[in-house]
Design an enzyme around this catalytic site. Structure first.
Site, short mmCIF file in Angstrom:
data_model
loop_
_atom_site.label_atom_id
_atom_site.label_comp_id
_atom_site.label_asym_id
_atom_site.label_seq_id
_atom_site.Cartn_x
_atom_site.Cartn_y
_atom_site.Cartn_z
N HIS A 190 108.44 -21.29 66.15
CA HIS A 190 107.50 -21.35 65.01
C HIS A 190 107.86 -20.28 63.97
O HIS A 190 107.82 -20.53 62.77
CB HIS A 190 106.07 -21.10 65.49
CG HIS A 190 105.54 -22.08 66.50
ND1 HIS A 190 105.29 -21.74 67.80
CD2 HIS A 190 105.24 -23.39 66.37
CE1 HIS A 190 104.83 -22.80 68.45
NE2 HIS A 190 104.79 -23.82 67.61
N SER A 213 109.24 -23.68 73.68
CA SER A 213 108.13 -24.64 73.55
C SER A 213 106.89 -24.01 74.15
O SER A 213 106.96 -23.26 75.13
CB SER A 213 108.49 -25.91 74.32
OG SER A 213 107.32 -26.68 74.52
N SER A 214 105.75 -24.35 73.55
CA SER A 214 104.48 -23.87 74.11
C SER A 214 104.32 -24.37 75.54
O SER A 214 103.70 -23.72 76.37
CB SER A 214 103.31 -24.33 73.25
OG SER A 214 103.52 -23.92 71.91
N ARG A 215 104.89 -25.53 75.83
CA ARG A 215 104.74 -26.11 77.17
C ARG A 215 105.57 -25.36 78.21
O ARG A 215 105.36 -25.56 79.41
CB ARG A 215 105.12 -27.59 77.16
CG ARG A 215 104.13 -28.44 76.38
CD ARG A 215 104.28 -29.92 76.67
NE ARG A 215 103.14 -30.68 76.17
CZ ARG A 215 103.07 -31.26 74.97
NH1 ARG A 215 104.09 -31.20 74.14
NH2 ARG A 215 101.98 -31.91 74.61
N GLN A 231 97.28 -37.08 69.18
CA GLN A 231 98.71 -37.26 69.50
C GLN A 231 98.98 -37.11 70.99
O GLN A 231 100.11 -37.23 71.43
CB GLN A 231 99.58 -36.32 68.67
CG GLN A 231 99.50 -34.85 69.05
CD GLN A 231 100.29 -34.00 68.08
OE1 GLN A 231 99.92 -33.85 66.91
NE2 GLN A 231 101.40 -33.42 68.54
N LEU A 286 109.05 -17.92 68.97
CA LEU A 286 110.09 -17.67 67.96
C LEU A 286 110.53 -18.94 67.22
O LEU A 286 111.03 -18.87 66.11
CB LEU A 286 111.31 -16.98 68.60
CG LEU A 286 111.05 -15.57 69.13
CD1 LEU A 286 112.29 -15.00 69.80
CD2 LEU A 286 110.60 -14.64 67.99
N GLU A 312 113.63 -29.03 64.35
CA GLU A 312 114.49 -30.09 64.87
C GLU A 312 114.35 -30.24 66.38
O GLU A 312 114.90 -31.17 66.97
CB GLU A 312 115.94 -29.84 64.45
CG GLU A 312 116.12 -30.11 62.97
CD GLU A 312 117.41 -29.57 62.38
OE1 GLU A 312 118.27 -29.10 63.14
OE2 GLU A 312 117.53 -29.61 61.14
N LYS A 313 113.65 -29.34 67.01
CA LYS A 313 113.30 -29.51 68.43
C LYS A 313 112.63 -30.87 68.63
O LYS A 313 112.86 -31.56 69.61
CB LYS A 313 112.38 -28.36 68.84
CG LYS A 313 111.40 -28.67 69.92
CD LYS A 313 111.84 -28.07 71.20
CE LYS A 313 111.06 -28.57 72.38
NZ LYS A 313 109.65 -28.70 72.20
N ASP A 314 111.76 -31.23 67.67
CA ASP A 314 111.08 -32.52 67.70
C ASP A 314 111.78 -33.42 66.68
O ASP A 314 111.22 -33.78 65.65
CB ASP A 314 109.60 -32.33 67.36
CG ASP A 314 108.92 -31.40 68.37
OD1 ASP A 314 108.55 -31.88 69.44
OD2 ASP A 314 108.81 -30.20 68.08
#
Ligand code: AMP
Length: 283
Positions: free
Chosen positions: A37, A187-189, A61, A35, A150-152
């Protein structure tokens, strides 16, 4: 929805739209969509006539020993989500398409200063890898708008600085963090976490909320708040890389009594999973 794997097809599709006078928004992702993304995609659709989503797990990266090989790849599921979201074009290149000279010999973009602190200190080369791939995407899509989460937060500043320094004609737009019900930033993680780790993971958001309350009430010094937050998280079982209160505009240390727009940033491990989060605070 067009699904395109090569740069030639990408450039052709986008230039066709541009010739018709359409504006273009780009949402770069590494796939395994959630969600967070989707909120960027909705923002992009509201902003521009055509939305392009890229899916590419960018090897440069990731540091040595990081999770590049493990990173969840769910292309078919992602394409279903993007079709449902009425995205116009998905660009999902393979490695050779974006790195024809291989990844070791490739030209790199390096954004000074901001890339070396916080996450950059613990993941050397990470932001150079991000800036390089985002530059490749921006050059080839030539979007009017590019959306980032803004998560990153530090990443958004790296991209803004690159766009500004290299005079790129694109508007960078950022959107707030989307969270799970327990506060954990999506997060995907998060898919690496087992059930008990998932429950524990809400501690990160609780810690930054507690720190935000202390900041707003002036309950302790910045140092004191950072130290007690790290202690609290470590008691819960996290291994904390950093827990830091910074100025929001450039992530430099806060001038006490002068800077009012702050951000609390944290990176911490639960088991083998590294999580990051942040919260913007006005004092
Ligand atoms: P990623 O696929 O993790 O590289 O993320 C692609 C984009 O989605 C980046 O701009 C991220 O900052 C953004 N993003 C990831 N997770 C979230 C989230 N929970 N809320 C908002 N944006 C996010």
């Amino acid at each position: 929805m067009e699904i395109i794997f090569d740069l030639k097809g990408l450039r052709g599709a986008v230039s066709g739209w541009k010739n018709q006078g359409n504006s273009i928004a780009l949402v770069p992702t590494m796939g395994n969509l959630h969600l967070g993304h989707l909120s960027l995609i909705e923002g992009a659709k509201d902003q521009a006539d055509r939305t392009v989503v890229s899916i590419f797990v960018n090897p440069i990266q990731f540091g040595h020993g990081e999770d590049y090989e493990l990173y969840p790849s769910t292309l078919e599921q992602d394409l279903d989500i993007l079709r449902d979201a009425n995205v116009d074009l998905v660009f999902a290149p393979n490695l050779d398409e974006l790195y024809p000279a291989g990844i070791e010999a490739d030209t790199r973009i390096t954004v000074p200063d901001i890339s070396d602190i916080l996450c950059g200190e613990f993941r050397p080369g990470h932001f150079s890898g991000v800036a390089t791939v985002v530059m490749k995407l921006l050059i080839n899509v030539q979007p009017d708008y590019a959306f980032f989460g803004e998560k990153d937060y530090q990443q958004t500043l790296v991209i803004r600085r690159m766009v500004s320094d290299l005079l790129l004609p694109v508007k960078v737009l950022t959107l707030p963090i989307i969270r799970e019900e327990n506060g954990l930033a999506m997060s995907s993680r998060n898919s690496y976490l087992n059930e008990s780790q998932k429950q524990l993971s809400s501690g990160i958001y609780k810690a930054i909320e507690k720190a935000a309350t202390m900041l707003r009430t002036g309950a302790d010094s910045f140092d004191g708040i950072e130290k007690s937050s790290v202690d609290w998280l470590e008691e819960l079982g996290f291994k904390v890389e950093y827990f830091s209160i910074r100025r929001r505009q450039d992530l430099k240390l806060v001038n006490d009594g002068v800077d009012k727009s702050l951000i609390i940033l944290v990176a911490a491990w639960i088991g083998d999973t590294r999580l990051i989060d942040n919260l913007q605070v006005d004092i």
